[in-house]
Design a protein around this motif. Structure first.
Motif, PDB file in Angstrom:
ATOM      1  N   ASP A   1       0.978  -1.303  -0.044  1.00 46.24           N
ATOM      2  CA  ASP A   1       0.016   0.006  -0.036  1.00 46.24           C
ATOM      3  C   ASP A   1       1.005   1.264  -0.099  1.00 46.24           C
ATOM      4  N   PRO A   2       1.113   1.940  -1.268  1.00 43.01           N
ATOM      5  CA  PRO A   2       0.315   1.321  -2.263  1.00 43.01           C
ATOM      6  C   PRO A   2       1.286   0.609  -3.110  1.00 43.01           C
ATOM      7  N   PRO A   3       0.763  -0.049  -4.182  1.00 41.57           N
ATOM      8  CA  PRO A   3       1.473  -0.999  -4.750  1.00 41.57           C
ATOM      9  C   PRO A   3       2.676  -0.501  -5.564  1.00 41.57           C
ATOM     10  N   PRO A   4       3.738  -1.129  -5.588  1.00 41.48           N
ATOM     11  CA  PRO A   4       4.647  -0.680  -6.513  1.00 41.48           C
ATOM     12  C   PRO A   4       4.845  -1.032  -7.712  1.00 41.48           C
ATOM     13  N   VAL A   5       5.424  -0.464  -8.665  1.00 42.57           N
ATOM     14  CA  VAL A   5       5.581  -0.852  -9.913  1.00 42.57           C
ATOM     15  C   VAL A   5       5.460  -2.431 -10.422  1.00 42.57           C
ATOM     16  N   ALA A   6       6.592  -3.289  -9.666  1.00 44.37           N
ATOM     17  CA  ALA A   6       6.683  -4.498  -9.992  1.00 44.37           C
ATOM     18  C   ALA A   6       5.499  -5.311  -9.538  1.00 44.37           C
ATOM     19  N   GLU A   7       4.692  -5.095  -8.570  1.00 42.91           N
ATOM     20  CA  GLU A   7       3.282  -5.460  -8.208  1.00 42.91           C
ATOM     21  C   GLU A   7       2.510  -5.425  -9.387  1.00 42.91           C
TER      22      GLU A   7
ATOM     23  N   SER B   1      -2.886   5.163  -2.412  1.00 45.55           N
ATOM     24  CA  SER B   1      -2.588   4.581  -1.446  1.00 45.55           C
ATOM     25  C   SER B   1      -4.166   4.484  -0.883  1.00 45.55           C
ATOM     26  N   VAL B   2      -4.521   3.327  -0.111  1.00 46.19           N
ATOM     27  CA  VAL B   2      -5.735   2.976   0.427  1.00 46.19           C
ATOM     28  C   VAL B   2      -6.403   4.364   1.062  1.00 46.19           C
ATOM     29  N   ALA B   3      -5.636   4.873   1.643  1.00 45.68           N
ATOM     30  CA  ALA B   3      -6.228   6.066   2.366  1.00 45.68           C
ATOM     31  C   ALA B   3      -6.463   7.242   1.539  1.00 45.68           C
ATOM     32  N   ASP B   4      -5.900   7.411   0.402  1.00 43.86           N
ATOM     33  CA  ASP B   4      -6.181   8.568  -0.793  1.00 43.86           C
ATOM     34  C   ASP B   4      -7.653   7.905  -1.433  1.00 43.86           C
ATOM     35  N   ARG B   5      -7.605   6.616  -1.816  1.00 42.33           N
ATOM     36  CA  ARG B   5      -8.693   6.257  -2.145  1.00 42.33           C
ATOM     37  C   ARG B   5      -9.954   6.368  -1.456  1.00 42.33           C
ATOM     38  N   ARG B   6      -9.796   6.240  -0.190  1.00 42.55           N
ATOM     39  CA  ARG B   6     -11.075   6.083   1.040  1.00 42.55           C
ATOM     40  C   ARG B   6     -11.353   7.712   1.121  1.00 42.55           C
ATOM     41  N   ALA B   7     -10.419   8.611   0.792  1.00 46.40           N
ATOM     42  CA  ALA B   7     -10.750  10.070   1.087  1.00 46.40           C
ATOM     43  C   ALA B   7     -11.459  10.484  -0.339  1.00 46.40           C
ATOM     44  N   LEU B   8     -11.507   9.898  -1.525  1.00 43.40           N
ATOM     45  CA  LEU B   8     -12.529  10.199  -2.671  1.00 43.40           C
ATOM     46  C   LEU B   8     -13.753  10.488  -2.122  1.00 43.40           C
TER      47      LEU B   8
ATOM     48  N   PHE C   1     -16.738   9.767  -3.492  1.00 42.80           N
ATOM     49  CA  PHE C   1     -17.713   8.906  -4.048  1.00 42.80           C
ATOM     50  C   PHE C   1     -17.185   7.502  -3.596  1.00 42.80           C
ATOM     51  N   MET C   2     -16.054   7.388  -3.025  1.00 42.78           N
ATOM     52  CA  MET C   2     -15.681   5.874  -2.562  1.00 42.78           C
ATOM     53  C   MET C   2     -16.312   5.269  -1.431  1.00 42.78           C
ATOM     54  N   HIS C   3     -16.928   4.092  -1.764  1.00 33.76           N
ATOM     55  CA  HIS C   3     -17.547   3.293  -0.517  1.00 33.76           C
ATOM     56  C   HIS C   3     -16.234   2.798   0.232  1.00 33.76           C
ATOM     57  N   PRO C   4     -16.300   3.065   1.696  1.00 34.27           N
ATOM     58  CA  PRO C   4     -14.967   2.631   2.281  1.00 34.27           C
ATOM     59  C   PRO C   4     -14.742   1.154   2.349  1.00 34.27           C
ATOM     60  N   GLY C   5     -15.569   0.303   2.062  1.00 33.25           N
ATOM     61  CA  GLY C   5     -15.295  -1.013   2.191  1.00 33.25           C
ATOM     62  C   GLY C   5     -14.749  -1.505   0.487  1.00 33.25           C
TER      63      GLY C   5
END
Length: 306
Positions: A174-180, A251-258, A260-264
């Protein structure tokens, strides 16, 4: 006066469990009463263990109890509970089914990949202008791709690539690197390319389910999740693909801050968005747009109950 059936349809997937209570009449006109969703992550760890986790089963049964109350209150004539990828893959799925039956009085129907694809197609295309159409349904555990016209399905496939499965297997950081991300893309390409080989190009694409609608909300820059703004939106592939890659890199935190994003959904949306990106890259398309629909497998389950 046309006959009316009040149907309660439940779609229990790898990440969410959803309820639709709707009136369906002889003339084919549905009147929606309730549409609910809970993120329960029934498929937590199934890809690695082959079993439904006890806590995941309990989360899902608690949501089922809540739905049972709504079904009783609104007086549904018929109840249809369908389970998909996680239940197909789990060796202890009968334990879960017993719990559902004790609450609702009906036993879950575990859809095959082909049945899941058909229900997605019916739900997504009913009321849409008849044309040869590809429906893309990205779930938590699997992705259904269906081509058909009207009520006739010409081709379908169900692939074990979904937001939860891909995240657990390839995107643990979190967040995933380029290799992942590269490893996940290579896996997706290895699954998708042979699956769609020989498919004739399609000129109409409909995208459904939570991954697609969340990516659409991101591409549209919505200030909140707005079902009315998302349903029926026609987005260019050139708008969708950057939105996909943006979500993967956050990152998950940045996504969660959007807004429109459902936290789950925040921790797995990157995996789902990556599936959508590769589908749009590898499928033979004679169009540069995707129609976004809030009608999907849940609606197809409801239609199949009458």
């Amino acid at each position: 006066m046309p006959r009316r059936d009040r149907v309660a349809a439940i779609d229990c997937g790898t990440n969410s469990i959803r309820l639709l209570i709707t009136d369906i009449t002889d003339d084919g006109a549905p009147t929606e009463q309730v549409r609910e969703m809970r993120i329960v992550r029934l498929g937590q760890g199934v890809d690695a263990t082959g079993r439904l986790a006890d806590e995941a089963i309990e989360r899902t049964l608690q949501a089922t109890r809540e739905y049972a109350g709504l079904i009783t209150m609104l007086g549904a004539d018929r109840v249809r509970f369908c389970a998909t990828s996680a239940a197909r893959d789990a060796e202890n799925a009968d334990d879960f089914a017993d719990g559902v039956e004790s609450i609702l009085g009906v036993r879950p129907q575990v859809l095959t990949g082909k049945e899941e694809a058909l229900a997605s197609f019916v739900g997504a295309t009913r009321g849409v202008e008849s044309a040869r159409t590809l429906v893309v349904d990205i779930g938590g555990g699997s992705t259904e791709l269906v081509v058909g016209e009207g009520s006739d399905v010409e081709w379908s496939t169900s692939l074990d690539i979904g937001s939860v499965r891909l995240t657990e297997r390839f995107l643990p950081s979190d967040p995933p690197p380029v290799a992942e991300v590269t490893s996940a893309m290579n896996h997706l390409d290895s699954v998708l390319s042979p699956a769609v080989a020989g498919l004739d190009p399609v000129a109409s694409v409909v995208g459904v389910a939570g991954t697609v609608t969340t990516v659409a909300a991101h591409a549209l820059g919505l200030p909140s999740y707005d079902r009315d703004a998302i349903h029926g939106a026609r987005l260019s592939i050139d708008e969708i693909k950057p939105a996909c890659l943006s979500l993967v890199q956050m990152s998950v935190a940045d996504r969660r801050a959007l807004p429109f994003m459902h936290p789950g959904r925040a921790d797995v949306i990157g995996g789902g968005a990556l599936v959508l990106d590769r589908v749009l890259e590898l499928l033979p398309l004679d169009t540069d747009t995707v129609l976004i629909s809030e009608h999907d497998i849940l609606d197809g389950i409801a239609w199949g109950a009458v």
